[in-house]
Design a protein around this motif. Structure first.
Motif, mmCIF file in Angstrom:
data_model
loop_
_atom_site.group_PDB
_atom_site.id
_atom_site.type_symbol
_atom_site.label_atom_id
_atom_site.label_comp_id
_atom_site.label_asym_id
_atom_site.label_seq_id
_atom_site.Cartn_x
_atom_site.Cartn_y
_atom_site.Cartn_z
ATOM 1 N N GLY A 503 0.819 -1.205 0.000
ATOM 2 C CA GLY A 503 0.000 0.000 0.000
ATOM 3 C C GLY A 503 0.855 1.258 0.000
ATOM 4 N N THR A 504 2.141 1.111 0.209
ATOM 5 C CA THR A 504 3.002 2.292 0.321
ATOM 6 C C THR A 504 4.097 2.351 -0.741
ATOM 7 N N GLU A 505 4.308 1.272 -1.472
ATOM 8 C CA GLU A 505 5.351 1.257 -2.499
ATOM 9 C C GLU A 505 4.792 0.607 -3.758
ATOM 10 N N ASP A 506 5.389 0.960 -4.885
ATOM 11 C CA ASP A 506 4.915 0.389 -6.141
ATOM 12 C C ASP A 506 5.548 -0.995 -6.344
ATOM 13 N N ALA A 507 5.088 -1.951 -5.555
ATOM 14 C CA ALA A 507 5.668 -3.294 -5.624
ATOM 15 C C ALA A 507 4.717 -4.296 -4.982
ATOM 16 N N VAL A 508 5.022 -5.572 -5.210
ATOM 17 C CA VAL A 508 4.269 -6.652 -4.589
ATOM 18 C C VAL A 508 5.180 -7.272 -3.531
ATOM 19 N N ARG A 509 4.605 -7.611 -2.363
ATOM 20 C CA ARG A 509 5.419 -8.239 -1.325
ATOM 21 C C ARG A 509 5.117 -9.731 -1.247
ATOM 22 N N VAL A 510 6.183 -10.509 -1.168
ATOM 23 C CA VAL A 510 6.050 -11.954 -0.986
ATOM 24 C C VAL A 510 6.594 -12.279 0.406
ATOM 25 N N TYR A 511 5.777 -12.929 1.215
ATOM 26 C CA TYR A 511 6.238 -13.354 2.533
ATOM 27 C C TYR A 511 6.290 -14.873 2.553
ATOM 28 N N ALA A 512 7.324 -15.408 3.167
ATOM 29 C CA ALA A 512 7.405 -16.870 3.310
ATOM 30 C C ALA A 512 8.025 -17.223 4.646
ATOM 31 N N GLU A 513 7.555 -18.313 5.223
ATOM 32 C CA GLU A 513 8.222 -18.881 6.393
ATOM 33 C C GLU A 513 8.141 -20.396 6.300
ATOM 34 N N ALA A 514 9.113 -21.057 6.914
ATOM 35 C CA ALA A 514 9.140 -22.525 6.905
ATOM 36 C C ALA A 514 10.058 -22.984 8.024
ATOM 37 N N ALA A 515 10.190 -24.302 8.164
ATOM 38 C CA ALA A 515 10.914 -24.861 9.313
ATOM 39 C C ALA A 515 12.393 -24.478 9.336
ATOM 40 N N THR A 516 13.016 -24.381 8.181
ATOM 41 C CA THR A 516 14.451 -24.050 8.151
ATOM 42 C C THR A 516 14.695 -22.835 7.265
ATOM 43 N N ARG A 517 15.887 -22.236 7.484
ATOM 44 C CA ARG A 517 16.280 -21.077 6.682
ATOM 45 C C ARG A 517 16.303 -21.433 5.196
ATOM 46 N N ALA A 518 16.907 -22.580 4.877
ATOM 47 C CA ALA A 518 17.049 -22.977 3.473
ATOM 48 C C ALA A 518 15.684 -23.167 2.813
ATOM 49 N N GLU A 519 14.778 -23.839 3.521
ATOM 50 C CA GLU A 519 13.431 -24.065 2.976
ATOM 51 C C GLU A 519 12.697 -22.731 2.780
ATOM 52 N N THR A 520 12.861 -21.836 3.762
ATOM 53 C CA THR A 520 12.195 -20.531 3.698
ATOM 54 C C THR A 520 12.656 -19.747 2.468
ATOM 55 N N ASP A 521 13.962 -19.691 2.293
ATOM 56 C CA ASP A 521 14.507 -18.932 1.162
ATOM 57 C C ASP A 521 14.058 -19.538 -0.163
ATOM 58 N N ASP A 522 14.049 -20.867 -0.205
ATOM 59 C CA ASP A 522 13.634 -21.567 -1.404
ATOM 60 C C ASP A 522 12.152 -21.275 -1.726
ATOM 61 N N LEU A 523 11.330 -21.335 -0.686
ATOM 62 C CA LEU A 523 9.898 -21.079 -0.870
ATOM 63 C C LEU A 523 9.663 -19.627 -1.325
ATOM 64 N N ALA A 524 10.314 -18.686 -0.660
ATOM 65 C CA ALA A 524 10.146 -17.272 -1.026
ATOM 66 C C ALA A 524 10.559 -17.040 -2.481
ATOM 67 N N PHE A 525 11.647 -17.626 -2.855
ATOM 68 C CA PHE A 525 12.170 -17.471 -4.212
ATOM 69 C C PHE A 525 11.190 -18.040 -5.242
ATOM 70 N N LYS A 526 10.661 -19.235 -4.944
ATOM 71 C CA LYS A 526 9.756 -19.877 -5.907
ATOM 72 C C LYS A 526 8.433 -19.129 -6.035
ATOM 73 N N VAL A 527 7.920 -18.616 -4.899
ATOM 74 C CA VAL A 527 6.668 -17.854 -4.962
ATOM 75 C C VAL A 527 6.916 -16.536 -5.720
ATOM 76 N N ALA A 528 8.051 -15.917 -5.450
ATOM 77 C CA ALA A 528 8.371 -14.672 -6.161
ATOM 78 C C ALA A 528 8.429 -14.909 -7.668
ATOM 79 N N GLN A 529 8.928 -16.047 -8.060
ATOM 80 C CA GLN A 529 8.992 -16.376 -9.493
ATOM 81 C C GLN A 529 7.601 -16.537 -10.111
ATOM 82 N N LEU A 530 6.673 -17.064 -9.300
ATOM 83 C CA LEU A 530 5.288 -17.213 -9.782
ATOM 84 C C LEU A 530 4.660 -15.843 -10.052
ATOM 85 N N VAL A 531 5.029 -14.889 -9.193
ATOM 86 C CA VAL A 531 4.420 -13.557 -9.237
ATOM 87 C C VAL A 531 4.973 -12.738 -10.393
ATOM 88 N N TYR A 532 6.234 -12.917 -10.617
ATOM 89 C CA TYR A 532 6.973 -12.068 -11.546
ATOM 90 C C TYR A 532 6.535 -12.238 -13.000
#
Ligand code: NG1
Ligand code: ZN
Length: 532
Positions: A503-532
């Motif tokens: 609501g404050t910037e000209d962008a879309v925000r992707v939030y992700a969380e998961a059990a481990t750092r590696a899984e979280t980063d992977d999930l965030a990256f993959k969802v961001a790719q879907l959006v892009y």
């Protein structure tokens, strides 16, 4: 008086052709260069809002919070110190986009007709601003609008955003049963420091708290407050308080920097045992942090503050023998899954999830006896309903322990800014609780462990095509995208991810969380790719 000729003739032309203004979650906010024309309109709008509310005092705050120094912004504050009523936002937007006298007058006519405003009612407006170099010019533009609209404007000078909210509420409640405090900066300091002293009475002082003020208005104001605070109950060390040097505001410091980068500002040397916190540029947000013995950075964000406040108040009302008072917590989708789990499963307090933006949290929190609301980024407060306040005020203690609990609860109602999130007030709330419990940051942090999380900003060609439901946790448009996200999320343990337009910037925000750092980063990256 409301002078339509003056309003028309004194209009300030748009600085940049084709720029579209929007009154959003944070009011108007952009590069300061295009805001003079908007300030003029905001002066008129504030006058109309005051007239509509029978001359009640309306507040205008000039700040761009955590945004860069070259930006600025403005928002209106309603009589009880709350955000401008939402239905007025579209009219604010219309006024701002009018670029000639006639269009402006017809936009004004529309508001007057819609809200049946009597233009003969006198208007009262107070205003304040942060440390940004563009403020003096913007204040002049605002005054030009107030003058044309015949409003009585009072300049309160340099203030934090929550102080202005406090002042508006004090002025409008003066002389009533509901009087909120003395409508001066000194009144604010006295109220908070007296409440803090009561809340920590008889407990030893904690070690020094290092406060990063983001080189903003929080620095001089905290320094001023400390003059009213006995040094044997709170020890504070102020860092990043350079409001004089150009370019320093929010630069590599402040709450937003710490939350986003999940690290301490480079300007702070932090070692195990140190207790630190950071404000943002207008001092309405705060996050706390420390490092463990092995040097790991630990963030105590808005979710952690909400958890601390909820457990403390829940136990206090029990000790006070008035547990008819029910505590509830309001979060957004950005709250860490572990915090929601802790609140609902361990503390058994009701939790609601609402859309991003403080006004949504605030209104939901009003539904509880005691409504704790915090955005993960550190903006929030605790609201006491009129009934809860009355129960606390009239409670009769049967034991010394009850007496102390009632006194402490009562002190908290004074200590906590009831109008809006307030870094100074929230800091004192946390310190009061920790002092009362004699807890270290580690002990506070033990309640639960955050799931690793990642927030990614994706710049897309049109963010408005992303439409959400269920407190922004699910996409309804573009069609089919949510199903794709869901099937990705299902592959990760404790996975959760959602997508929404900022609501404050000209962008879309992707939030992700998961059990481990590696899984979280992977999930965030993959969802961001879907959006892009
Ligand atoms: P947007 O840009 O709509 O995500 C941001 C913050 C909000 C709130 C507003 C107002 C995040 C993810 N979003 O909103 O929490 O603080 O700015 O300043 O932190
Ligand atoms: Zn802010």
């Amino acid at each position: 008086s409301f002078d339509t000729v003056a309003i028309k003739n004194n209009i300030i032309a748009h600085e940049k052709q084709g720029f579209v203004y929007t009154y959003g979650t944070a009011g108007f906010r952009s590069n300061a260069e295009v805001l003079g024309s908007v300030m003029y309109k905001v002066g008129i709008l504030a006058a109309l809002r005051s007239k509509k509310l029978n001359g009640s005092t309306i507040g205008v705050m000039i700040t761009a919070s955590h945004n860069p120094e070259e930006d600025n912004g403005v928002k209106l504050v309603d009589p009880r110190g709350e955000m401008l009523e939402q239905s007025w936002e579209v009219y604010a937007t219309k006024l701002a986009n009018a670029n000639d006298g006639e269009t402006l007058l017809s936009a004004i006519d529309e508001i007057v007709a819609q809200y049946k405003i009597d233009l003969d009612i006198p208007a009262n407006v107070i205003y304040a601003y942060d440390t940004r170099p563009s403020c003096p010019h913007l204040v002049k533009c605002l005054e030009q609008g107030l003058e044309a609209a015949g409003a009585k404007g009072t300049n309160f000078g340099l203030k934090t955003t929550p102080m202005l909210h406090y002042l508006v509420r004090c002025i409008n409640t003066a002389g009533t049963n509901d009087a909120y405090g003395e409508p001066t900066e000194e009144g604010y300091y006295k109220k908070l420091t007296a409440a803090f002293a009561t809340a920590v009475k008889g407990k030893p002082r904690l070690s020094t708290l290092h406060v990063d003020c983001a080189n903003g208005v929080g620095a001089p104001k905290l320094r001023e407050l400390l003059k009213f605070m006995a040094s044997d109950i709170l020890s504070v060390d102020i860092v990043n308080e350079d409001t004089a040097t150009l370019g320093q505001l929010n630069k590599n410091c402040g709450a937003d920097y710490v939350k986003t980068n999940q690290r301490a500002p480079p300007s702070i040397t932090i070692t195990a045992g140190d207790r630190c916190c950071s404000y943002d540029g207008d001092a309405d947000r705060i996050v706390f942090y420390y490092v463990t013995e092995d040097g790991t950075f630990r963030l105590l964000d808005g979710d952690k503050i909400a958890g601390l406040a909820a457990i403390f108040i829940t136990e206090l009302v029990q000790e006070a023998g008035i547990d008819s008072i029910k505590v509830g917590v309001v979060q957004t989708a950005y709250a860490n899954g572990s915090s929601t789990n802790y609140l609902t499963k361990v503390l058994s307090v009701p939790v609601s999830c609402v859309s991003t933006g403080v006004k949504h949290l605030h209104h939901e929190a009003e539904k509880y006896d005691v409504g704790v609301y915090f955005e993960a980024n550190g903006h929030g407060t605790v609201l006491f309903s009129p009934d809860a306040l009355n129960t606390i005020k009239t409670a009769e203690a049967k034991t010394p322990a009850q007496k102390q609990a009632i006194a402490q609860l009562s002190a908290l109602t004074e200590l906590i800014n009831q109008t809006v999130g307030d870094a100074i007030s929230d800091m004192l709330l946390v310190e009061a609780i920790l002092t009362s419990r004699q807890w270290s940051f580690e002990e506070w942090d033990q309640a639960y462990t955050d799931l690793p999380n990642r927030l990614v900003k994706v710049v897309v060609s049109d963010r408005h095509i992303f439409k959400t439901t269920n407190a922004e946790r699910q996409l309804v448009e573009p069609a089919g995208l949510q199903a794709e996200i869901d099937s990705l999320v299902a592959k990760y343990s404790n996975g959760r991810s959602f997508v929404r337009a900022s609501g404050t910037e000209d962008a879309v925000r992707v939030y992700a969380e998961a059990a481990t750092r590696a899984e979280t980063d992977d999930l965030a990256f993959k969802v961001a790719q879907l959006v892009y």
